[in-house]
Design a protein around this motif. Structure first.
Motif, PDB file in Angstrom:
ATOM      1  N   THR A  56       0.766  -1.155  -0.006  1.00 43.95           N
ATOM      2  CA  THR A  56       0.031  -0.020  -0.032  1.00 43.95           C
ATOM      3  C   THR A  56       0.829   1.103  -0.132  1.00 43.95           C
ATOM      4  O   THR A  56       1.907   1.341   0.752  1.00 43.95           O
ATOM      5  N   VAL A  57       0.710   2.200  -0.763  1.00 48.33           N
ATOM      6  CA  VAL A  57       1.420   3.413  -1.002  1.00 48.33           C
ATOM      7  C   VAL A  57       0.548   4.519  -0.262  1.00 48.33           C
ATOM      8  O   VAL A  57      -0.617   4.726  -0.425  1.00 48.33           O
ATOM      9  N   VAL A  58       1.091   5.081   0.828  1.00 49.15           N
ATOM     10  CA  VAL A  58       0.191   5.798   1.632  1.00 49.15           C
ATOM     11  C   VAL A  58       0.814   7.390   1.446  1.00 49.15           C
ATOM     12  O   VAL A  58       1.917   7.661   1.488  1.00 49.15           O
ATOM     13  N   THR A  59      -0.083   8.401   0.921  1.00 47.45           N
ATOM     14  CA  THR A  59       0.335   9.837   0.351  1.00 47.45           C
ATOM     15  C   THR A  59       0.211  10.536   1.956  1.00 47.45           C
ATOM     16  O   THR A  59      -1.052  10.541   2.379  1.00 47.45           O
ATOM     17  N   VAL A  60       1.106  11.554   2.083  1.00 48.51           N
ATOM     18  CA  VAL A  60       1.156  12.113   3.413  1.00 48.51           C
ATOM     19  C   VAL A  60       0.824  13.424   2.734  1.00 48.51           C
ATOM     20  O   VAL A  60       1.739  14.137   1.808  1.00 48.51           O
ATOM     21  N   THR A  61      -0.204  14.600   3.155  1.00 48.87           N
ATOM     22  CA  THR A  61      -0.463  15.775   2.731  1.00 48.87           C
ATOM     23  C   THR A  61      -0.404  16.576   3.848  1.00 48.87           C
ATOM     24  O   THR A  61      -0.875  16.579   4.874  1.00 48.87           O
ATOM     25  N   TYR A  62       0.309  17.922   3.502  1.00 51.84           N
ATOM     26  CA  TYR A  62       0.501  18.766   4.515  1.00 51.84           C
ATOM     27  C   TYR A  62      -0.252  20.249   4.263  1.00 51.84           C
ATOM     28  O   TYR A  62      -0.285  20.483   3.002  1.00 51.84           O
ATOM     29  N   HIS A  63      -1.032  20.703   5.081  1.00 48.88           N
ATOM     30  CA  HIS A  63      -1.933  21.612   4.787  1.00 48.88           C
ATOM     31  C   HIS A  63      -1.807  22.754   6.093  1.00 48.88           C
ATOM     32  O   HIS A  63      -2.545  22.712   6.968  1.00 48.88           O
ATOM     33  N   PRO A  64      -0.773  23.533   6.072  1.00 47.94           N
ATOM     34  CA  PRO A  64      -0.527  24.633   7.155  1.00 47.94           C
ATOM     35  C   PRO A  64      -1.513  25.487   7.263  1.00 47.94           C
ATOM     36  O   PRO A  64      -1.991  26.379   6.129  1.00 47.94           O
ATOM     37  N   THR A  65      -2.010  25.848   8.545  1.00 44.92           N
ATOM     38  CA  THR A  65      -2.899  27.144   8.554  1.00 44.92           C
ATOM     39  C   THR A  65      -2.176  28.350   9.112  1.00 44.92           C
ATOM     40  O   THR A  65      -3.008  29.225   9.510  1.00 44.92           O
ATOM     41  N   SER A  66      -0.873  28.065   9.566  1.00 42.21           N
ATOM     42  CA  SER A  66       0.001  29.310  10.100  1.00 42.21           C
ATOM     43  C   SER A  66       1.335  29.122   9.584  1.00 42.21           C
ATOM     44  O   SER A  66       1.832  27.878   9.182  1.00 42.21           O
ATOM     45  N   THR A  67       1.977  30.064   9.817  1.00 45.30           N
ATOM     46  CA  THR A  67       3.372  30.011   9.459  1.00 45.30           C
ATOM     47  C   THR A  67       4.359  29.489  10.485  1.00 45.30           C
ATOM     48  O   THR A  67       3.978  29.213  11.616  1.00 45.30           O
TER      49      THR A  67
END
Length: 105
Positions: A56-67
């Motif tokens: 299984t390939v797991v994709t990690v996504t980053y969604h920052p809401t602050s610096t």
């Protein structure tokens, strides 16, 4: 994983990692969770490793809401099987958007 050199724009999804998990003989599906201080800024897809054997390939996504630099862990819950529990640490920075004003001369 340290993604310090790959700053992500605030309020935008950025795929920062692909983790390949090879499972052998999982009795039940293994949930994948994001834990840690900044867990809300990261997500994974899929959210579990299927029962049985396979890759299984797991994709990690980053969604920052602050610096700033944000930290979280990807936790693979293989409880109830002969597999070992696994945690992958994530560190990623965000960047502010640059706004430019155009003024007539």
């Amino acid at each position: 994983f340290d993604f310090s050199n790959a700053a992500a724009p605030i309020n935008q999804d950025t795929q920062i990692a692909r983790i390949t998990v090879k499972a052998t003989g999982l009795k039940t599906a293994a949930p994948i969770e994001i834990t840690g201080t900044d867990a809300a800024m990261f997500s994974v897809s899929p959210t579990s490793i299927p029962a049985g054997s396979g890759t299984t390939v797991v994709t990690v996504t980053y969604h920052p809401t602050s610096t700033g630099k944000h930290n979280a862990n990807v936790y693979f819950d293989f409880d109830g099987t002969d597999a070992t529990l696994g945690t992958v640490s994530l560190t990623a920075p965000s960047q502010s958007r640059t706004t430019r004003s155009i003024c007539p001369s």
